[in-house]
Scaffold this motif. Structure first.
Motif, short mmCIF file in Angstrom:
data_model
loop_
_atom_site.label_atom_id
_atom_site.label_comp_id
_atom_site.label_asym_id
_atom_site.label_seq_id
_atom_site.Cartn_x
_atom_site.Cartn_y
_atom_site.Cartn_z
N GLU A 58 0.81 -1.22 0.00
CA GLU A 58 0.00 0.00 0.00
C GLU A 58 0.84 1.27 0.00
O GLU A 58 0.41 2.31 -0.48
CB GLU A 58 -0.93 0.00 1.22
N LEU A 59 2.06 1.19 0.54
CA LEU A 59 2.94 2.36 0.49
C LEU A 59 3.32 2.69 -0.94
O LEU A 59 3.32 3.87 -1.35
CB LEU A 59 4.19 2.13 1.34
N ALA A 60 3.60 1.67 -1.74
CA ALA A 60 3.92 1.91 -3.15
C ALA A 60 2.70 2.46 -3.89
O ALA A 60 2.83 3.36 -4.74
CB ALA A 60 4.40 0.61 -3.79
N VAL A 61 1.52 1.94 -3.56
CA VAL A 61 0.28 2.43 -4.18
C VAL A 61 0.06 3.90 -3.82
O VAL A 61 -0.29 4.72 -4.67
CB VAL A 61 -0.93 1.57 -3.76
N ALA A 62 0.26 4.25 -2.54
CA ALA A 62 0.06 5.63 -2.10
C ALA A 62 1.08 6.56 -2.75
O ALA A 62 0.76 7.72 -3.07
CB ALA A 62 0.14 5.71 -0.58
N GLY A 65 -0.22 7.35 -6.09
CA GLY A 65 -1.36 8.24 -5.97
C GLY A 65 -0.96 9.66 -5.65
O GLY A 65 -1.52 10.63 -6.19
N ALA A 66 0.05 9.82 -4.76
CA ALA A 66 0.50 11.17 -4.39
C ALA A 66 1.16 11.87 -5.56
O ALA A 66 1.03 13.09 -5.74
CB ALA A 66 1.46 11.07 -3.20
N ARG A 67 1.87 11.10 -6.38
CA ARG A 67 2.52 11.71 -7.54
C ARG A 67 1.49 12.19 -8.55
O ARG A 67 1.69 13.20 -9.24
CB ARG A 67 3.47 10.72 -8.19
N ALA A 68 0.36 11.50 -8.60
CA ALA A 68 -0.68 11.88 -9.56
C ALA A 68 -1.60 12.96 -9.02
O ALA A 68 -2.02 13.86 -9.77
CB ALA A 68 -1.50 10.64 -9.94
N GLU A 69 -1.91 12.89 -7.71
CA GLU A 69 -2.93 13.78 -7.13
C GLU A 69 -2.37 14.84 -6.20
O GLU A 69 -3.11 15.72 -5.75
CB GLU A 69 -3.96 12.94 -6.37
N GLY A 70 -1.10 14.78 -5.85
CA GLY A 70 -0.53 15.74 -4.91
C GLY A 70 -0.39 15.20 -3.51
O GLY A 70 0.49 15.58 -2.75
N SER A 71 -1.29 14.26 -3.11
CA SER A 71 -1.20 13.56 -1.83
C SER A 71 -2.11 12.35 -1.92
O SER A 71 -2.93 12.24 -2.84
CB SER A 71 -1.61 14.47 -0.66
N VAL A 97 -2.63 8.57 8.53
CA VAL A 97 -1.47 9.03 7.78
C VAL A 97 -1.88 9.41 6.36
O VAL A 97 -2.67 8.73 5.71
CB VAL A 97 -0.38 7.94 7.75
N ARG A 98 -1.31 10.51 5.90
CA ARG A 98 -1.47 10.93 4.51
C ARG A 98 -0.08 11.15 3.91
O ARG A 98 0.77 11.81 4.52
CB ARG A 98 -2.30 12.21 4.41
#
Length: 385
Positions: A58-62, A65-71, A97-98
């Motif tokens: 899930e850390l890799a998934v997040a 996601g952060a790279r695409a959405e900003g967080s 955590v975010r």
């Protein structure tokens, strides 16, 4: 003057420091208060750098996601502290955590420095995790212990935040007595330290409300000879949920079971604190082998279970634990009952559906099935009815 809800007692810090009784005399009877109740502030969120990360699950998934959405949300994060052999020797947690972003690690370009924001829960075993010498760092885990990668170090990004200031407590419609009356008559400005108690209609103390310093007074609009006092508390203020509980206990010690059932979950939690403070000390346990009836129609949350259990063992307003550790202590004796005992749990299906059946991990409350196992292991014969 209406019936006083509060009693103000004198407070001698030096006497209590020396192990003597610090509360000496009644200083005032007070009709009501203003600004007394305040819920605890939520823990401040902090920003952290996970330095030298490798990301999995899930850390890799997040991260993506952060790279695409900003967080991106990450949830519950465990940092397992490793010794020099890579063996876990402790854990430290962040909740809610975010993931805010990442960048190449300056010391190792094959890794990333990851920035997260989260809240430190109260149950963290220490303020800040420290790795032993020669440690490779931390193993990163999810809520269920799944591996999310690793990081070599942790940095807390400190942010200066102004400390919030609570308003003082006003004690309304007070009838001064004793030394306080004399101090007011003499025009003294230093009125001293005091403790505020909530009392019931008979004047019996129910629970401590606040401790602090009396800093000012004015004539009260509630009647001739009455004053309004200003108290600057140094103690934790009662939560807003205390108001609904004290209204019930203000009528006198409960004479019927189940009064707590109409309270919110926070009110039920505070009910347990009130019940514990009013538990009669020194009452002998009933004889071993006794049978108790737990009425479960209102057990829709964990505080409700302990409210109902306290009344099953010790009658209306009774106390018999407010969590598993406290219940374990109570079952050792001197709290009203000692095993072996029988507990007949009526309407158990309410708790079975409300408390869940999934075994808990970490610091989540126990499931219905785990409560049964806990009681059985301590020689409580639970019979579901």
């Amino acid at each position: 003057m209406g019936a006083p809800k509060y009693v103000l007692l004198s407070y001698d810090q030096q006497a209590e420091f020396e192990g003597e009784e610090g509360y000496e005399e009644t200083w005032a009877l007070c009709e009501d208060t203003e600004g007394l109740f305040a819920d605890p502030r939520p823990p401040a969120r902090g920003t952290y750098e996970l330095l030298g990360c490798t990301a999995e699950g899930e850390l890799a998934v997040a991260l993506a996601g952060a790279r695409a959405e900003g967080s991106a949300p990450l949830g519950f994060l465990t940092l397992e502290i490793l010794d020099k052999r890579g063996t876990g020797v402790g854990e430290w947690y962040l909740t809610d955590v975010r993931l805010l972003g990442d960048r190449p690690c300056a010391r190792d370009l094959t890794r990333r420095d990851v920035t997260v924001e989260g809240t430190e829960p109260d149950y963290n075993p220490f303020d800040y995790p420290q790795c032993p010498p020669l440690s490779p760092g931390y193993r990163l885990l999810g809520e269920e212990g799944e591996t999310w990668g690793a990081c070599r170090d942790l940095a807390h990004v400190r942010e200066e935040r102004p400390e919030p200031v609570d308003p003082p407590v006003r004690l309304l419609g007070c009838t001064p007595h004793g030394a306080l009356r004399e101090a007011l008559d003499a025009g003294e400005e230093d009125l001293g330290h005091a403790k505020l108690l909530r009392v019931d209609v008979s004047g019996r103390p129910v629970q401590s409300a606040a401790e602090g310093e009396l800093t000012a007074w004015i004539p009260s609009a509630r009647g001739r000879g009455l004053v309004d006092l200003t108290l600057e508390p140094w103690s934790e203020r009662p939560p807003r949920a205390a108001l609904e509980v004290w209204e019930l206990w203000g009528r006198g010690r409960p004479a019927e079971t189940g009064l707590w059932a109409g309270c919110s979950t926070g009110g039920r939690e505070f009910w347990l604190r009130t019940a514990r403070e009013n538990h009669p000390r020194g009452r002998p346990d009933q004889s071993s082998g006794a049978t108790y009836h737990l009425y479960g129609r209102h057990i829709i949350d964990h505080p409700g279970f302990f409210c109902a259990l306290g009344e099953a063992v010790n009658g209306p307003g009774g106390y018999f634990g407010w969590g598993l550790d406290a219940l374990d202590d109570c079952l050792r004796g001197r709290w009203g009952a000692a095993p072996p005992i029988t507990l007949v749990w009526h309407d158990a299906q309410v708790a079975r559906s409300s408390l869940g059946v999934t075994p808990h991990t970490g610091y989540r409350p126990p499931s219905f099935e785990e409560l049964l196992v806990f009681l059985t292991e301590r020689r409580v014969d639970v019979r579901l009815a």
